[in-house]
Scaffold this motif. Structure first.
Motif, mmCIF file in Angstrom:
data_model
loop_
_atom_site.group_PDB
_atom_site.id
_atom_site.type_symbol
_atom_site.label_atom_id
_atom_site.label_comp_id
_atom_site.label_asym_id
_atom_site.label_seq_id
_atom_site.Cartn_x
_atom_site.Cartn_y
_atom_site.Cartn_z
ATOM 1 N N HIS A 104 0.982 -1.095 0.112
ATOM 2 C CA HIS A 104 0.039 -0.517 0.126
ATOM 3 C C HIS A 104 0.552 1.044 0.107
ATOM 4 N N LYS A 105 0.703 1.874 -0.544
ATOM 5 C CA LYS A 105 1.582 3.269 -0.788
ATOM 6 C C LYS A 105 -0.135 4.167 -0.428
ATOM 7 N N GLY A 106 0.441 5.365 0.860
ATOM 8 C CA GLY A 106 -0.906 6.265 0.849
ATOM 9 C C GLY A 106 -0.401 7.337 0.329
ATOM 10 N N VAL A 107 -1.909 8.023 0.145
ATOM 11 C CA VAL A 107 -2.350 9.095 -0.670
ATOM 12 C C VAL A 107 -3.120 9.840 1.018
ATOM 13 N N GLY A 108 -2.052 10.886 0.960
ATOM 14 C CA GLY A 108 -2.796 11.482 2.748
ATOM 15 C C GLY A 108 -2.288 11.750 3.200
ATOM 16 N N ALA A 109 -2.354 11.991 5.028
ATOM 17 C CA ALA A 109 -2.454 11.891 5.799
ATOM 18 C C ALA A 109 -2.687 10.256 6.354
ATOM 19 N N GLU A 110 -2.585 9.384 7.672
ATOM 20 C CA GLU A 110 -3.557 8.390 8.152
ATOM 21 C C GLU A 110 -4.348 9.102 8.861
ATOM 22 N N GLN A 111 -5.205 8.607 9.126
ATOM 23 C CA GLN A 111 -6.781 8.280 10.444
ATOM 24 C C GLN A 111 -6.730 7.851 11.402
ATOM 25 N N ALA A 112 -7.038 7.715 12.136
ATOM 26 C CA ALA A 112 -7.584 7.332 13.344
ATOM 27 C C ALA A 112 -8.594 7.884 14.258
ATOM 28 N N ASN A 113 -9.569 6.522 14.539
ATOM 29 C CA ASN A 113 -10.814 6.730 15.899
ATOM 30 C C ASN A 113 -10.504 5.695 16.767
ATOM 31 N N TYR A 114 -10.411 6.173 17.950
ATOM 32 C CA TYR A 114 -10.402 5.043 19.468
ATOM 33 C C TYR A 114 -12.406 5.195 19.483
ATOM 34 N N ASN A 115 -12.042 4.601 20.939
ATOM 35 C CA ASN A 115 -13.711 4.233 21.013
ATOM 36 C C ASN A 115 -13.239 3.675 22.296
ATOM 37 N N GLY A 116 -14.037 5.019 22.911
ATOM 38 C CA GLY A 116 -13.857 4.527 24.563
ATOM 39 C C GLY A 116 -15.056 4.502 25.230
ATOM 40 N N THR A 117 -16.103 3.921 24.497
ATOM 41 C CA THR A 117 -17.156 3.217 25.086
ATOM 42 C C THR A 117 -17.091 2.118 25.422
ATOM 43 N N SER A 118 -17.889 1.861 25.876
ATOM 44 C CA SER A 118 -17.585 0.027 26.825
ATOM 45 C C SER A 118 -18.096 -0.656 25.564
ATOM 46 N N ARG A 119 -18.836 -0.996 24.241
ATOM 47 C CA ARG A 119 -19.603 -1.039 23.629
ATOM 48 C C ARG A 119 -18.700 -0.876 21.503
ATOM 49 N N THR A 120 -18.812 -1.741 21.085
ATOM 50 C CA THR A 120 -18.476 -2.199 19.459
ATOM 51 C C THR A 120 -19.258 -0.246 18.952
ATOM 52 N N ALA A 121 -18.418 -0.278 18.549
ATOM 53 C CA ALA A 121 -18.993 1.206 18.150
ATOM 54 C C ALA A 121 -18.225 1.597 16.372
ATOM 55 N N LYS A 122 -19.130 2.317 15.220
ATOM 56 C CA LYS A 122 -18.726 2.329 13.983
ATOM 57 C C LYS A 122 -18.560 3.578 13.483
ATOM 58 N N SER A 123 -16.796 3.673 13.250
ATOM 59 C CA SER A 123 -16.163 3.954 12.893
ATOM 60 C C SER A 123 -15.740 4.455 11.147
ATOM 61 N N THR A 124 -15.960 5.696 10.703
ATOM 62 C CA THR A 124 -16.176 6.173 9.017
ATOM 63 C C THR A 124 -15.174 7.274 8.830
ATOM 64 N N PHE A 125 -14.431 6.770 8.042
ATOM 65 C CA PHE A 125 -13.046 7.636 7.468
ATOM 66 C C PHE A 125 -13.831 8.441 6.065
ATOM 67 N N VAL A 126 -12.883 9.184 5.638
ATOM 68 C CA VAL A 126 -13.066 9.979 4.032
ATOM 69 C C VAL A 126 -12.311 10.727 3.840
ATOM 70 N N SER A 127 -11.612 10.135 2.801
ATOM 71 C CA SER A 127 -10.039 10.555 2.285
ATOM 72 C C SER A 127 -10.297 11.779 2.170
ATOM 73 N N GLU A 128 -9.396 12.622 1.965
ATOM 74 C CA GLU A 128 -9.489 14.114 2.120
ATOM 75 C C GLU A 128 -8.439 15.051 1.242
ATOM 76 N N VAL A 129 -7.659 14.166 0.357
ATOM 77 C CA VAL A 129 -7.255 15.000 -0.614
ATOM 78 C C VAL A 129 -6.621 13.784 -2.037
ATOM 79 N N SER A 130 -6.427 13.762 -2.756
ATOM 80 C CA SER A 130 -6.438 13.237 -4.215
ATOM 81 C C SER A 130 -5.026 13.260 -4.716
ATOM 82 N N GLY A 131 -4.527 12.133 -5.011
ATOM 83 C CA GLY A 131 -3.570 11.898 -5.580
ATOM 84 C C GLY A 131 -3.271 11.080 -6.225
#
Length: 227
Positions: A104-131
């Motif tokens: 994999h060759k990344g385009v744009g910055a790495e993204q991350a989402n921490y789930n601080g709850t006690s249950r499984t949660a949904k994380s949504t990521f959107v590409s922020e640049v084009s390359g």
């Protein structure tokens, strides 16, 4: 372990998805394999060994000078003194020999989402640049990038390109377990393969082999993992 940082808000409770890199294909990408989700950072090319970009034109014929490179450029078989009825198109050719896996060759910055709850949660990521990601090589690729692509496709039965563009706005949603961080990076997966460049002379003799490791854009998508 890196310090968790919240880049995308927790959106909903959901079940945890299964394991390895996730591909959310762009409509303009080459055909993709079955999407999967990963729990470890994706493999990366050996960046320090690579040269990004492929030749736009084939290399010139080997020099006839008496430099120390002559031994490398000399034909592997000595031309006969007798006239030879067979002739070849002289020039450099690329010969793929084996393939590895996608890197994999990344385009744009790495993204991350921490789930601080006690249950499984949904994380949504959107590409922020084009390359646009092109071919990368280690070694001596003496032919045009498109010529190497044709040879690789024919040898391994895959669809690769000289370049692919990862576009802005592509979205992927995955499940993040409780107290875990989901990491995401959008970009281009490139197929790593091996081969060599070799010069063919008019009398059909061939020069020395120039080994090449080549990464050819294979598909556009996300690399997803947990930490």
């Amino acid at each position: 372990m890196r310090t968790p940082k919240i880049l995308i808000p927790v959106l909903a409770v959901a079940a945890l998805a299964a394991a390895s890199p996730a591909f959310a294909a762009d409509p303009t990408s080459a055909p993709t394999d079955t999407p999967v989700v990963g729990t470890a950072p994706p493999s990366q090319p050996e960046e320090t060994d690579l040269v990004e970009g492929a030749p736009e034109t084939a290399a010139p014929a080997p020099s006839d000078s008496t430099s120390s490179d002559d031994d490398l450029n000399a034909p592997t078989s000595k031309p006969s003194d007798k006239p030879d009825a067979s002739t070849c198109s002289d020039g450099w050719y690329y010969y793929p020999t084996s393939k590895d896996k996608d890197y994999h060759k990344g385009v744009g910055a790495e993204q991350a989402n921490y789930n601080g709850t006690s249950r499984t949660a949904k994380s949504t990521f959107v590409s922020e640049v084009s390359g646009t990601v092109g071919i990368a090589v280690s070694g001596e690729l003496k032919v045009e990038g498109n010529a190497a692509v044709v040879k690789i496709e024919g040898k391994f039965g895959v669809n690769v390109s000289a370049s692919l563009t990862a576009k802005i706005g592509n979205t992927i949603s995955v499940d993040t377990p409780s107290r875990k961080t989901t990491y995401a990076r959008y970009g281009v997966y490139r197929l790593k393969s091996y081969g060599y460049s070799q010069y063919t002379h008019l009398n059909c003799t061939k020069g020395a082999k120039k080994n090449v490791t080549i990464y050819t854009p294979h598909r556009i998508g996300w690399a997803i993992w947990e930490g």
